[in-house]
Design a protein around this motif. Sequence first.
Motif, PDB file in Angstrom:
ATOM      1  N   TRP A 144       0.837  -1.207   0.000  1.00  0.00           N
ATOM      2  CA  TRP A 144       0.000   0.000   0.000  1.00  0.00           C
ATOM      3  C   TRP A 144       0.866   1.248   0.000  1.00  0.00           C
ATOM      4  CZ3 TRP A 144      -5.340   0.434  -0.224  1.00  0.00           C
ATOM      5  CH2 TRP A 144      -5.855   1.707  -0.003  1.00  0.00           C
ATOM      6  N   SER A 145       1.879   1.268   0.860  1.00  0.00           N
ATOM      7  CA  SER A 145       2.753   2.443   0.961  1.00  0.00           C
ATOM      8  C   SER A 145       3.481   2.724  -0.349  1.00  0.00           C
ATOM      9  CB  SER A 145       3.785   2.243   2.079  1.00  0.00           C
ATOM     10  OG  SER A 145       3.152   2.149   3.317  1.00  0.00           O
ATOM     11  N   ALA A 169       1.125   4.114  -2.887  1.00  0.00           N
ATOM     12  CA  ALA A 169       0.802   5.495  -2.502  1.00  0.00           C
ATOM     13  C   ALA A 169       1.939   6.448  -2.856  1.00  0.00           C
ATOM     14  CB  ALA A 169       0.495   5.566  -1.010  1.00  0.00           C
ATOM     15  N   HIS A 170       3.183   6.046  -2.621  1.00  0.00           N
ATOM     16  CA  HIS A 170       4.322   6.911  -2.944  1.00  0.00           C
ATOM     17  C   HIS A 170       4.391   7.182  -4.445  1.00  0.00           C
ATOM     18  CE1 HIS A 170       5.830   7.100   1.066  1.00  0.00           C
ATOM     19  NE2 HIS A 170       6.145   5.822   1.129  1.00  0.00           N
ATOM     20  N   ASP A 198       1.940   7.079  -6.563  1.00  0.00           N
ATOM     21  CA  ASP A 198       0.792   7.921  -6.895  1.00  0.00           C
ATOM     22  C   ASP A 198       1.047   9.366  -6.478  1.00  0.00           C
ATOM     23  OD1 ASP A 198      -1.934   8.204  -7.867  1.00  0.00           O
ATOM     24  OD2 ASP A 198      -2.518   8.442  -5.765  1.00  0.00           O
ATOM     25  N   ASP A 199       1.634   9.547  -5.308  1.00  0.00           N
ATOM     26  CA  ASP A 199       1.888  10.898  -4.782  1.00  0.00           C
ATOM     27  C   ASP A 199       2.838  11.712  -5.657  1.00  0.00           C
ATOM     28  OD1 ASP A 199       0.220  10.356  -2.637  1.00  0.00           O
ATOM     29  OD2 ASP A 199       1.862   9.940  -1.237  1.00  0.00           O
ATOM     30  N   SER A 257       0.443   4.144 -10.937  1.00  0.00           N
ATOM     31  CA  SER A 257       0.302   3.294  -9.757  1.00  0.00           C
ATOM     32  C   SER A 257      -0.977   2.486  -9.941  1.00  0.00           C
ATOM     33  CB  SER A 257       0.234   4.183  -8.506  1.00  0.00           C
ATOM     34  OG  SER A 257       0.263   3.418  -7.339  1.00  0.00           O
ATOM     35  N   ALA A 313      -5.220   5.367  -7.097  1.00  0.00           N
ATOM     36  CA  ALA A 313      -5.913   6.536  -6.537  1.00  0.00           C
ATOM     37  C   ALA A 313      -7.384   6.219  -6.275  1.00  0.00           C
ATOM     38  CB  ALA A 313      -5.785   7.733  -7.483  1.00  0.00           C
ATOM     39  N   ARG A 356      -7.500   4.133  -3.082  1.00  0.00           N
ATOM     40  CA  ARG A 356      -7.222   4.970  -1.911  1.00  0.00           C
ATOM     41  C   ARG A 356      -8.441   5.826  -1.577  1.00  0.00           C
ATOM     42  NH1 ARG A 356      -1.759   8.361  -0.847  1.00  0.00           N
ATOM     43  NH2 ARG A 356      -1.838   8.639  -3.079  1.00  0.00           N
TER      44      ARG A 356
END
Length: 175
Positions: free
Chosen positions: A111-112, A115-116, A118-119, A124, A140, A143
């Motif tokens: 998950w992390s 997320a990274h 995607d950020d 992602s 996204a 999330r």
Amino acid sequence: MSSEQRGRASKIAGDAWERALDAYHARLTAAGVAWIVRVPTEARVMGSTRVDARGRTTFPACWQARASVDFIGVVGSRCAAVEAKTCSTERWNFAQALGAPTAGRPADVEWSTLAHFDDVGGVSVVVLDWLGVQWCVDFAELRAAREQGAGSFSVEQFGHIARRIVGPAWWRSMP
């Protein structure tokens, strides 16, 4: 079917799905579209190192309990993280499968990592083989669903946020 048999069948299905994605990624590389490679499971050193009789450094180690995403690379000019999943039940518990954060527990590595990516504006995605039907979903979307309290989807619900794909060919379905 016992839980041991289900686990064995799930492992076989997951390995086959990852091999299909490996072959697809090799075709993307050959076409000059992307470069995506499998991420090896990290090993954790469990003790001191020593040098063996041939001069090699050896150490006791084990595989990490939860690995990172299955594939990373570059698609066009964007970094990419791709997680391969399979599901053989009527509902897909994405929060559990990807290690989403829960009250009192931080997010797991998968998950992390998604997320990274995607950020920072990367690709992602989760590529899911669900009861023989393949899907691609932008992380996204997962999330956002998790932030609204969802942790699982039925096929009908999932169809509103994911795109059906043919086999492992997820690249053309990207947003």
